[in-house]
Enzyme design. Structure first.
Site, PDB file in Angstrom:
ATOM      1  CG  HIS A 264      18.265 -51.313 -33.720  1.00 54.45           C
ATOM      2  ND1 HIS A 264      18.767 -50.161 -34.286  1.00 54.45           N
ATOM      3  CD2 HIS A 264      16.946 -51.347 -34.041  1.00 54.45           C
ATOM      4  CE1 HIS A 264      17.782 -49.518 -34.908  1.00 54.45           C
ATOM      5  NE2 HIS A 264      16.671 -50.218 -34.779  1.00 54.45           N
TER       6      HIS A 264
ATOM      7  CE  LYS B 260      11.351 -47.578 -35.547  1.00 54.26           C
ATOM      8  NZ  LYS B 260      11.986 -46.625 -36.476  1.00 54.26           N
TER       9      LYS B 260
ATOM     10  CG  HIS C 132      14.464 -52.691 -40.827  1.00 55.97           C
ATOM     11  ND1 HIS C 132      14.196 -52.420 -42.151  1.00 55.97           N
ATOM     12  CD2 HIS C 132      14.553 -51.496 -40.208  1.00 55.97           C
ATOM     13  CE1 HIS C 132      14.146 -51.108 -42.319  1.00 55.97           C
ATOM     14  NE2 HIS C 132      14.348 -50.525 -41.149  1.00 55.97           N
ATOM     15  CG  ASP C 133      12.456 -50.025 -38.040  1.00 53.06           C
ATOM     16  OD1 ASP C 133      13.056 -50.626 -37.106  1.00 53.06           O
ATOM     17  OD2 ASP C 133      12.830 -48.930 -38.498  1.00 53.06           O
TER      18      ASP C 133
ATOM     19  CG  ASP D 188      19.258 -48.757 -40.742  1.00 57.85           C
ATOM     20  OD1 ASP D 188      18.311 -48.254 -41.392  1.00 57.85           O
ATOM     21  OD2 ASP D 188      19.353 -48.667 -39.507  1.00 57.85           O
TER      22      ASP D 188
ATOM     23  CG  HIS E 207      11.825 -51.194 -32.971  1.00 58.23           C
ATOM     24  ND1 HIS E 207      12.716 -50.327 -32.388  1.00 58.23           N
ATOM     25  CD2 HIS E 207      12.371 -51.525 -34.173  1.00 58.23           C
ATOM     26  CE1 HIS E 207      13.736 -50.135 -33.194  1.00 58.23           C
ATOM     27  NE2 HIS E 207      13.559 -50.858 -34.286  1.00 58.23           N
TER      28      HIS E 207
HETATM   29 FE   LIG Z   1      14.847 -50.339 -36.072  1.00 61.06          FE
END
Ligand SMILES: [Fe+2]
Length: 226
Positions: A142, A92, A88-89, A170, A117
């Protein structure tokens, strides 16, 4: 051709088919493990930069999969669901250290950079053929159920189901994990907070399924993954 000969021949065909099947299955298994290894490598590249979150992605993936099994077993069985949770991230990687590690509040400009991101992650992952569905989770992780999230401001069912499930998983992990500036909540407190967000941040039907996820299962995941 004699009947015996025919039977021999049929048996040889059957044996060949069996061998082919075994070889194919082995190849599929090898392919699957290389997919998993690729996804793990990408996930680790992100988490290695963020000491606070540690194994956050693995825990979220485990909570998320438990929830998905209750809501949509077929979706849970699709490897891309787990891959999307883990990755998911990934976007970043493109966020500068100065913003990612900033202890104080982010300026508006830094915040809008940070909020890019999911789209950056989507761009990284969507070009990979075995990750096209996972890319949807990355992009929409998000979003909020009430449409106030980002990047696309999707609401309700417009948000892919796996991304709606992710949001609850999350939050559960984020709330129950200690941070340098605050201790983690208890599981009960986290449940309450998440319930309070049903219909706003979270899909109420997903929040309902969180009740079916026992404290024992949550504790087991925390202990096993660390
Ligand atoms: Fe995130």
């Amino acid at each position: 051709m004699e009947a015996d000969e025919k039977e021999d021949q049929l048996q040889r065909y059957a044996a060949d088919l069996r061998d082919t099947f075994v070889a194919e299955r082995q190849r599929a298994e090898e392919l699957r493990s290389s997919y998993v290894a690729t996804v793990r490598a990408l996930t680790n590249a992100v988490e290695a930069r963020d000491a606070y979150t540690g194994k956050h992605a693995e825990r979220v993936a485990a909570y998320g999969l438990e929830l998905t099994r209750r809501i949509d077993p077929e979706l849970a069985g699709d490897p891309q669901t787990e891959f999307g949770f883990l990755l998911h991230d990934v976007g970043k990687v493109a966020i500068p250290d100065g913003v990612l590690y900033k202890a104080t509040d982010l300026s508006d400009e830094e915040q809008s950079l940070m909020r890019r991101h999911p789209v950056i992650g989507f761009e990284i992952v969507s070009g990979i053929e075995f990750l096209t569905d996972a890319a949807q989770i990355v992009r929409h992780h998000h979003e909020r159920f009430d449409g106030e999230g980002y990047p696309d401001g999707l609401a309700g069912d417009e948000i892919p189901l796996a991304a709606r499930i992710f949001a609850v998983a999350d939050a559960l992990d984020a709330m129950t994990t200690d941070r340098p500036y605050r201790p983690g909540l208890t599981i009960d407190q986290a449940r309450e907070e998440i319930r309070a967000g049903a219909g706003a941040q979270f899909d109420p039907t997903v929040v309902e399924q969180l009740d079916g996820l026992s404290d024992e299962v949550i504790e087991r995941i925390r202990t096993e993954i660390g």
